[in-house]
Design an enzyme around this catalytic site. Structure first.
Site, PDB file in Angstrom:
ATOM      1  N   GLU A  44       0.836  -1.217   0.000  1.00  0.00           N
ATOM      2  CA  GLU A  44       0.000   0.000   0.000  1.00  0.00           C
ATOM      3  C   GLU A  44       0.868   1.263   0.000  1.00  0.00           C
ATOM      4  OE1 GLU A  44      -3.626   0.115   2.373  1.00  0.00           O
ATOM      5  OE2 GLU A  44      -2.946   2.028   3.179  1.00  0.00           O
ATOM      6  N   THR A  63      -3.982   4.867  -1.432  1.00  0.00           N
ATOM      7  CA  THR A  63      -5.037   5.378  -0.552  1.00  0.00           C
ATOM      8  C   THR A  63      -5.669   6.638  -1.121  1.00  0.00           C
ATOM      9  OG1 THR A  63      -3.532   6.735   0.754  1.00  0.00           O
ATOM     10  CG2 THR A  63      -3.883   4.475   1.500  1.00  0.00           C
ATOM     11  N   HIS A  72      -7.946   3.131  -3.905  1.00  0.00           N
ATOM     12  CA  HIS A  72      -8.979   3.167  -2.873  1.00  0.00           C
ATOM     13  C   HIS A  72      -9.959   4.265  -3.294  1.00  0.00           C
ATOM     14  CE1 HIS A  72      -6.094   1.642   0.546  1.00  0.00           C
ATOM     15  NE2 HIS A  72      -5.810   1.087  -0.610  1.00  0.00           N
TER      16      HIS A  72
END
Ligand code: FAD
Length: 307
Positions: free
Chosen positions: A17, A48, A77
């Protein structure tokens, strides 16, 4: 690659991530780190999405740049908060046209400086509604930008130690099941430090009829300060006494804290692999060293050797 195909190819997936850096210099630094991470051959990397305001465009830019300039497969995301249906539709269209295969659908929290933000202005309140919308997007888009007949692969968040907004853990499981019933393909969990919490969560999901693959979120502690930031950001995460004792023994020596943190995360990964975890998602904080050390400690050169 659509997540269904990734799971067919790999018994255990590995993913990393990133968050979108705010400055140009930060973005260049991240791409230097990505160069070191690429040889580890993750199944996908996720990016993110900011809780509102200017950083959101940065997510789209980073996703597109990863797609264009690297061999990595980015999973953006996307959150409900601060968005209308029309805005979400535009974002999905852009991702479909760019050949993005999978999306992590989230509710999102109000930014810290706007805790009283009125969520009735958003088209969607809960991630389950966003999952439904992403599924419907496939039908509306059939034969147009989106080429895969399955539409996007959809991930949702899971909380092995519980989400603070729902103290009733049975009801919380119903909410997780609702996301899967709306069409989520897999779950990525919040970070945790005690694998027993994850195994218990996995069993509870099974009992509740949540049968999709569950990817475990692991974040190595790399400093005292970082540990305190984590406690702040990863709502609900429990720091086991054994871990705290190990960190305290370092008496503020940050290199020692880093080694303890990486050792702990390595042991978590080794144990997860021994327990047939379906995937491991490493929260990298945009750095490559800790992730590379975990692979080295596991005795492998890349994810393909682990899967
Ligand atoms: P939901 O599944 O909608 O659940 C939120 C809360 O509402 C839960 O307590 C749930 O039990 C409850 N709930 C759900 N449905 C209902 C219902 N019908 N009625 C009543 N209550 C209900 N945040 C960001 O802003 N950007 C990111 O990029 C980001 N990435 C993340 C990645 C992962 C892997 C994880 C675990 C979290 C991430 N978050 C991110 C944080 C996340 O947005 C927050 O933790 C948020 O509070 C919960 O999101 P969710 O998608 O699980 O929400």
């Amino acid at each position: 690659m659509h997540i269904e195909d990734i799971f067919k190819l790999r018994s255990t997936t590995f993913s990393f991530e990133f968050f979108p850096p705010k400055s140009k210099a930060g973005a260049e630094e991240l791409f230097e780190e990505i160069k070191h991470l690429e040889p580890l051959a993750p199944s996908f990397v996720s990016v993110t999405y900011g809780a509102g305001g200017g950083t959101r465009e940065l997510t789209h830019e980073l996703v597109m740049r990863i797609k264009r300039q690297t061999g990595l497969d980015p999973t953006p995301h996307l959150t409900c908060i601060y968005h209308t249906e029309a805005e979400i539709y535009d974002i999905l269209e852009r991702y479909a046209e760019a050949g993005i295969s999978n999306i992590l659908a989230l509710s999102g929290d109000p930014p810290r400086d706007k805790p009283d933000y009125d969520r009735s202005k958003d088209s969607f309140r809960y991630a389950s509604q966003l999952v439904r919308f992403i599924r419907q997007f496939k039908d509306r888009h059939a034969g147009r930008a989106i080429k895969d007949r399955r539409g996007f692969g959809i991930a949702v968040a899971g909380f092995p130690e519980g989400h603070p907004a729902t103290p009733n853990r049975l009801r919380e499981m119903d909410h997780l099941k609702a996301k899967v019933d709306e069409g989520a393909d897999f779950i990525v969990t919040q970070l945790f430090f005690d694998n027993r919490d994850f195994y218990d969560f996995r069993e509870r999901c099974d009992l509740a009829g949540v049968k999709v693959p569950i990817i475990a979120g692991v974040m190595p502690i790399t400093s005292d300060q970082g540990m305190h930031r984590m406690a702040d950001l990863a709502a609900g995460a429990r720091f086991p006494a054994a871990l705290l004792r190990a960190v305290q023994r370092c008496k503020g020596n940050q290199d020692a804290v880093r080694r303890v943190g990486i050792h702990w995360a390595t042991e978590q990964c080794r144990d997860l692999l021994d327990h047939q975890v379906r995937g491991i998602h490493l929260y990298t904080l945009n750095r490559s060293t800790a992730t590379r050390e975990i692979y080295a400690n596991l005795g492998v050169q890349d994810s393909l050797a682990l899967a």
